[in-house]
Design a protein around this motif. Structure first.
Motif, PDB file in Angstrom:
ATOM      1  N   TYR A 135      31.688  47.619  33.219  1.00 25.15           N
ATOM      2  CA  TYR A 135      32.141  46.533  34.066  1.00 25.15           C
ATOM      3  C   TYR A 135      32.673  45.402  33.183  1.00 25.15           C
ATOM      4  CZ  TYR A 135      29.592  48.596  38.018  1.00 25.15           C
ATOM      5  OH  TYR A 135      29.136  49.438  39.007  1.00 25.15           O
ATOM      6  N   ASN A 136      33.795  44.824  33.602  1.00 23.74           N
ATOM      7  CA  ASN A 136      34.325  43.618  32.950  1.00 23.74           C
ATOM      8  C   ASN A 136      34.458  43.789  31.434  1.00 23.74           C
ATOM      9  OD1 ASN A 136      34.179  42.158  35.494  1.00 23.74           O
ATOM     10  ND2 ASN A 136      31.959  42.080  35.135  1.00 23.74           N
ATOM     11  N   ALA A 137      34.831  44.952  31.010  1.00 28.17           N
ATOM     12  CA  ALA A 137      34.982  45.240  29.589  1.00 28.17           C
ATOM     13  C   ALA A 137      36.443  45.118  29.174  1.00 28.17           C
ATOM     14  CB  ALA A 137      34.458  46.624  29.272  1.00 28.17           C
ATOM     15  N   SER A 138      36.673  44.843  27.863  1.00 27.02           N
ATOM     16  CA  SER A 138      38.045  44.647  27.385  1.00 27.02           C
ATOM     17  C   SER A 138      38.213  45.201  25.985  1.00 27.02           C
ATOM     18  CB  SER A 138      38.402  43.154  27.368  1.00 27.02           C
ATOM     19  OG  SER A 138      38.267  42.566  28.638  1.00 27.02           O
ATOM     20  N   ILE A 139      39.366  45.794  25.742  1.00 25.82           N
ATOM     21  CA  ILE A 139      39.769  46.172  24.387  1.00 25.82           C
ATOM     22  C   ILE A 139      41.178  45.637  24.161  1.00 25.82           C
ATOM     23  CG2 ILE A 139      40.294  48.051  22.794  1.00 25.82           C
ATOM     24  CD1 ILE A 139      38.245  49.759  24.230  1.00 25.82           C
ATOM     25  N   PHE A 140      41.334  44.901  23.068  1.00 29.12           N
ATOM     26  CA  PHE A 140      42.633  44.348  22.715  1.00 29.12           C
ATOM     27  C   PHE A 140      43.058  44.908  21.359  1.00 29.12           C
ATOM     28  CE2 PHE A 140      40.828  41.353  25.663  1.00 29.12           C
ATOM     29  CZ  PHE A 140      41.902  40.976  26.464  1.00 29.12           C
ATOM     30  N   GLY A 141      44.024  45.823  21.390  1.00 30.73           N
ATOM     31  CA  GLY A 141      44.599  46.347  20.173  1.00 30.73           C
ATOM     32  C   GLY A 141      43.668  47.258  19.412  1.00 30.73           C
ATOM     33  N   GLY A 142      44.106  47.589  18.219  1.00 30.99           N
ATOM     34  CA  GLY A 142      43.313  48.463  17.366  1.00 30.99           C
ATOM     35  C   GLY A 142      43.541  49.920  17.668  1.00 30.99           C
TER      36      GLY A 142
END
Length: 414
Positions: A62-69
């Motif tokens: 829930y409400n998780a995020s990954i930015f790049g990589g």
């Protein structure tokens, strides 16, 4: 279908035209987005986002995020995020979900089941809940550092450093192979293979130094030094220090210090004792405010108060439970002993003994000289005398000492 604000979907998402799309997927998820990058996926999640990067994934979160990589993953976590880096992983396979945790950069870093915890940079660092539900742990940089069940604790840099078992607010700064086990407010700063178990003490630099069941104590520099208390509940466990020594030990004592030297030891209920320098010097069994400075294998033991040995070799001062020794000293010499004698001293010499003799100063024989208007028998101190030979002296260069009512003069020969 796009999977944006919907319940399921798979595709590259245009995201308003701001992203160059590869093949991303959003499956069985609600209010979730995968935008930009390539081969990113969100599965069985709610209100989660991946922006950019390659082969990143969010699953059952829930409400998780990954930015790049690249190859970063979040599994079974709420409110967590990964920002850049490679092969970083936030997940839960145990009792607790890692809520609100983050990994920023680095590679192969992991957070498992630990709330509000962070790994910032570095490689192969790992924060684990340890089945105690820890929170607020942090690792900054370094390589293969590990925190388990240490809430609010931190490792900053270094390599192969570890903190584990139930505890709070401890810190390791740099160094290699340092360990804090089951401690609160403990600190290890630098060094190699230093170890702390139970306590709120500190180790600064050095190698293979150890603190066990010690509180408000410290080891600074040196190698193979130990401060310990047995049993752990003993009141003799506070404010001890070892500074730049090697293979020295303070055991079940309080407010005591060893500075420098080799294989010195203070143990068994000493209070306020000090050893400075020298080799193999020892103090043990209820000595209070006693001191050894330098020398080799000198010992103060068994119920002494304010006793001291300065230099020399194999010198000993000791009392008994029924006859505490007070304020006696040995200065230099070899194999001298003071037993059960208060306010007494031995200066130099070899094999001299004071046994149950108070207020006595004992020295070996002293060279004497004849002066005008004085008998040679008055120029002595101790049990024997020798003739002065060709030595001369001024009548003013002497010290008078009274022993059993007889005045003797201690002369300095020229």
């Amino acid at each position: 279908s796009s999977g944006v604000n919907g319940t399921s979907g798979s595709s590259g998402i245009s995201g308003g035209g701001g992203f160059n799309e590869g093949i991303n997927s959003v499956l069985t998820s609600t209010f979730s987005n995968a935008a930009g990058g390539n081969n990113n996926g969100i599965n069985t999640s709610y209100n989660s986002t991946i922006i950019g990067g390659y082969s990143n994934g969010i699953n059952s979160s829930y409400n998780a995020s990954i930015f790049g990589g690249n190859s970063n993953s979040i599994y079974n976590s709420n409110g967590s995020g990964i920002f850049n880096g490679t092969s970083n992983y936030i997940y839960n396979l145990g009792y607790f979900e890692p809520n609100g945790s983050s990994i920023i950069g680095g590679s192969t870093n992991k957070v498992r089941g630990s709330d509000n915890s962070s790994v910032i940079g570095g490689t192969s660092n790992f924060i684990d809940d340890g089945y105690y539900g820890q929170s607020g742990a942090t690792i900054i940089g370094g390589d293969t550092n590990f925190i388990s069940a240490q809430s609010g604790s931190s490792i900053i840099g270094g390599r192969y450093n570890q903190m584990f078992n139930y505890g709070y607010y401890s810190t390791i700064i740099s160094g290699c192979l340092n360990i804090i086990n089951h401690s609160t407010n403990g600190v290890i700063a630098g060094g190699r293979s230093n170890f702390m178990l139970y306590g709120d003490s500190g180790i600064v630099s050095g190698e293979n130094n150890q603190l066990t069941n010690s509180y408000k104590s410290s080891v600074i520099g040196g190698a193979y030094n130990v401060i310990m208390t047995s049993p752990p509940s003993s009141p003799y466990r506070n404010t001890n220090s070892i500074i730049n020594s090697e293979c020295s030990c303070i055991d079940t004592s309080r407010n005591s210090v060893i500075i420098g030297g080799y294989k010195s030891c203070i143990r068994k209920f000493d209070v306020g004792s000090i050893i400075i320098g020298g080799n193999y010097n020892k103090m043990y069994c209820k000595d209070i405010y006693s001191t050894i400075i330098g020398g080799y294998d000198n010992r103060i033991s068994f119920y002494t108060r304010q006793a001291s040995i300065v230099g020399g070799k194999f010198n000993k001062i000791y009392g008994t439970p029924s006859n505490t020794l007070y304020n006696s000293s040995i200065i230099g010499g070899y194999n001298n002993k003071i037993k059960y004698s208060d306010r007494s001293a031995i200066i130099g010499g070899s094999g001299l003994v004071l046994d149950n003799q108070n207020d006595v100063v004992l020295v070996p024989s002293i060279s004497t000289a004849t002066v005008s208007n004085a008998s040679i028998t008055n120029w002595k101190l101790g049990a024997s005398q020798s003739t002065g030979g060709s030595a001369t002296m001024s009548q003013t260069d002497y010290i008078e000492v009274s022993i059993n009512g007889t005045v003797f003069k201690l002369a300095i020969l020229q």
